[in-house]
Design a protein around this motif. Structure first.
Motif, PDB file in Angstrom:
ATOM      1  N   ASN A 195       1.978  -3.294  -7.869  1.00  0.00           N
ATOM      2  CA  ASN A 195       0.904  -3.501  -6.894  1.00  0.00           C
ATOM      3  C   ASN A 195       0.016  -2.293  -6.654  1.00  0.00           C
ATOM      4  N   CYS A 196       0.589  -1.080  -6.697  1.00  0.00           N
ATOM      5  CA  CYS A 196      -0.211   0.098  -6.359  1.00  0.00           C
ATOM      6  C   CYS A 196       0.339   1.341  -7.049  1.00  0.00           C
ATOM      7  N   VAL A 249       0.848  -1.199   0.000  1.00  0.00           N
ATOM      8  CA  VAL A 249       0.000   0.000   0.000  1.00  0.00           C
ATOM      9  C   VAL A 249       0.879   1.243   0.000  1.00  0.00           C
ATOM     10  N   ARG A 256      -4.141  -4.248 -10.318  1.00  0.00           N
ATOM     11  CA  ARG A 256      -3.887  -4.199  -8.868  1.00  0.00           C
ATOM     12  C   ARG A 256      -3.947  -2.779  -8.322  1.00  0.00           C
ATOM     13  N   GLY A 257      -3.522  -1.818  -9.120  1.00  0.00           N
ATOM     14  CA  GLY A 257      -3.538  -0.424  -8.680  1.00  0.00           C
ATOM     15  C   GLY A 257      -4.347   0.417  -9.642  1.00  0.00           C
ATOM     16  N   ASP A 307     -12.706  -3.558  -2.946  1.00  0.00           N
ATOM     17  CA  ASP A 307     -12.234  -2.169  -2.870  1.00  0.00           C
ATOM     18  C   ASP A 307     -13.415  -1.264  -2.520  1.00  0.00           C
ATOM     19  N   ARG A 324      -9.629  -4.534   2.046  1.00  0.00           N
ATOM     20  CA  ARG A 324      -9.344  -3.116   1.820  1.00  0.00           C
ATOM     21  C   ARG A 324      -9.853  -2.259   2.961  1.00  0.00           C
ATOM     22  N   ALA A 357     -10.264  -3.570  -8.141  1.00  0.00           N
ATOM     23  CA  ALA A 357      -9.952  -2.192  -7.745  1.00  0.00           C
ATOM     24  C   ALA A 357     -10.990  -1.241  -8.320  1.00  0.00           C
ATOM     25  N   GLN A 381      -6.111   4.552  -9.863  1.00  0.00           N
ATOM     26  CA  GLN A 381      -6.400   5.837  -9.226  1.00  0.00           C
ATOM     27  C   GLN A 381      -6.722   6.891 -10.273  1.00  0.00           C
TER      28      GLN A 381
END
Length: 381
Positions: free
Chosen positions: A311-312, A46, A270-271, A185, A132, A229, A273
């Motif tokens: 991963n993020c 994270v 996985r990530g 998520d 999450r 996600a 945003q």
């Protein structure tokens, strides 16, 4: 490294434990790591901004440590033990006032005040199987949790005795069978009390804790594979979701319909945003690429190969170096100790199986030698 880190606007956490920074305007990517301590125990689970000025990146690792990276200095400045591997991986990391909030798979949420020891931390047991934890951006002391057979719950960290909202499972299916719970998520919808979740059973749910109803006020499904996600764009009314087969989609939160899909991914997401103010979304995952898509025309704006499974992702709130019109691949600057896994495989000795004809021939020779040996024993007698 300070000059390199200051131009990066996107930060990526990898399975190899390397923090990667990407500058889209300079068309470069950099690896930031402590070479002497690099190991799989440092795998990044994270990430979160350490302050409102975005001068620090907090990196939560598999071994239970949270490392602080200074974007001004370009180095890791601190490390703190915030968990144990036996408690599971980090599933959430956030900052409120001068405290850190961590959550692990076993369901232990901790509030770490600045300068306090582990005995001084506030602990909340939110239940096992957590996938999450997310912080409410408008109310920093509120967090939401959810996981496998662990429904969405909202917690007030100032009153940690009981969840202030616990979701109720959806009604039984058409066969009158219970629908499994698997929250993957969570997102807080801006300027409202509503919360959106995605599940390992392809569902997208919207909950409204301000009403007596604890079941979802909206339910939608996407694709044929588990969702992994989600992220909420700056423009309200939609959510971006990704699944285990690299499919990204924009869903309407009012009608539950798919507005469009984002192409180009090849591995599990996985990530994910969305940019806080621009119509952009960044994604990364098992195919080792960072991708930035436009949410207006759904076109691929940037594609960056970063050599490790990712991963993020963490986006800066400023413009991505004014690079929205720049397209094309980004050059990657590799750390000295990091090898592409493909290179490792290339250097290994190739072992080929023997052909069936050769095996049959060798077996025939063994049988022949056995017969000759038997004849010699008979002749001696």
């Amino acid at each position: 490294m300070a000059a390199k880190s200051q131009i990066c606007s996107i930060w990526i956490g990898s399975e190899t434990g390397i923090l990667k920074g990407v500058s889209l305007s300079k068309k470069q990517a950099f690896n930031f790591c402590e070479v002497s301590h690099l190991s799989r125990d440092q795998e990044v689970c994270v990430m979160a901004w350490g302050d409102t000025y975005e001068s620090e990146v907090l990196v939560g690792c598999v071994n239970g440590t949270v490392r602080t990276f200074s974007t001004d200095k370009g180095i890791f400045t601190a490390s703190r033990e915030c968990g144990e591997p036996s408690q599971g991986r980090f599933t959430g990391l956030a900052v409120t006032d001068s405290s850190w909030i961590t959550c692990v798979e076993s369901g232990l949420v901790k509030v770490w005040k600045e300068g306090s020891t582990e005995s001084d931390t506030v602990e909340i047991n939110v239940g096992r199987g957590i996938c999450r934890m997310r912080q409410n951006p408008s109310q920093k002391h509120h967090v939401a949790t959810g996981g496998k057979e662990n429904p969405l719950k909202v917690w007030d960290l100032e009153k940690p005795d009981k969840a202030i909202f616990t979701a109720k499972n959806v009604a039984h299916d058409w066969l009158d069978m219970r629908v499994p719970v698997w929250v993957r998520d969570i997102g807080f919808i801006p300027d409202s009390d509503k919360i959106v979740t995605c599940t390992g059973h392809r569902q997208v749910h919207v909950y409204d804790p301000s009403t007596p109803q604890r079941r979802p006020v909206m339910e939608a499904k996407f694709g044929e594979y588990p969702l992994t996600a989600l992220s909420l764009p700056a423009s309200q009314g939609t959510v971006v979701v990704g699944n285990t087969h690299g499919e990204l989609a924009i869903l309407d939160l009012r009608k539950g319909l798919v507005r469009g899909c984002l192409k180009g991914l090849a591995g599990s997401v996985r990530g994910l945003q969305c940019h806080p103010s621009l119509p952009l979304v960044a994604s990364c995952g098992l195919d080792r690429f960072l991708r930035v898509h436009s949410l207006e025309d759904r076109s691929l704006q940037h594609k960056v190969y970063l050599k490790s499974r990712l991963n993020c992702v963490l986006l800066s709130s400023r413009e991505l170096e004014s690079s929205i019109d720049v397209t094309g691949d980004v050059e990657e600057v590799k750390a000295e100790d990091e090898k592409d896994e493909d290179e490792v495989w290339d250097t290994m000795e190739t072992v080929t199986e023997k052909s069936k004809k050769r095996i049959a021939h060798e077996e025939e020779e063994v049988v022949t030698r056995g017969k000759e040996k038997k004849k010699r024993k008979v002749a001696k007698k």
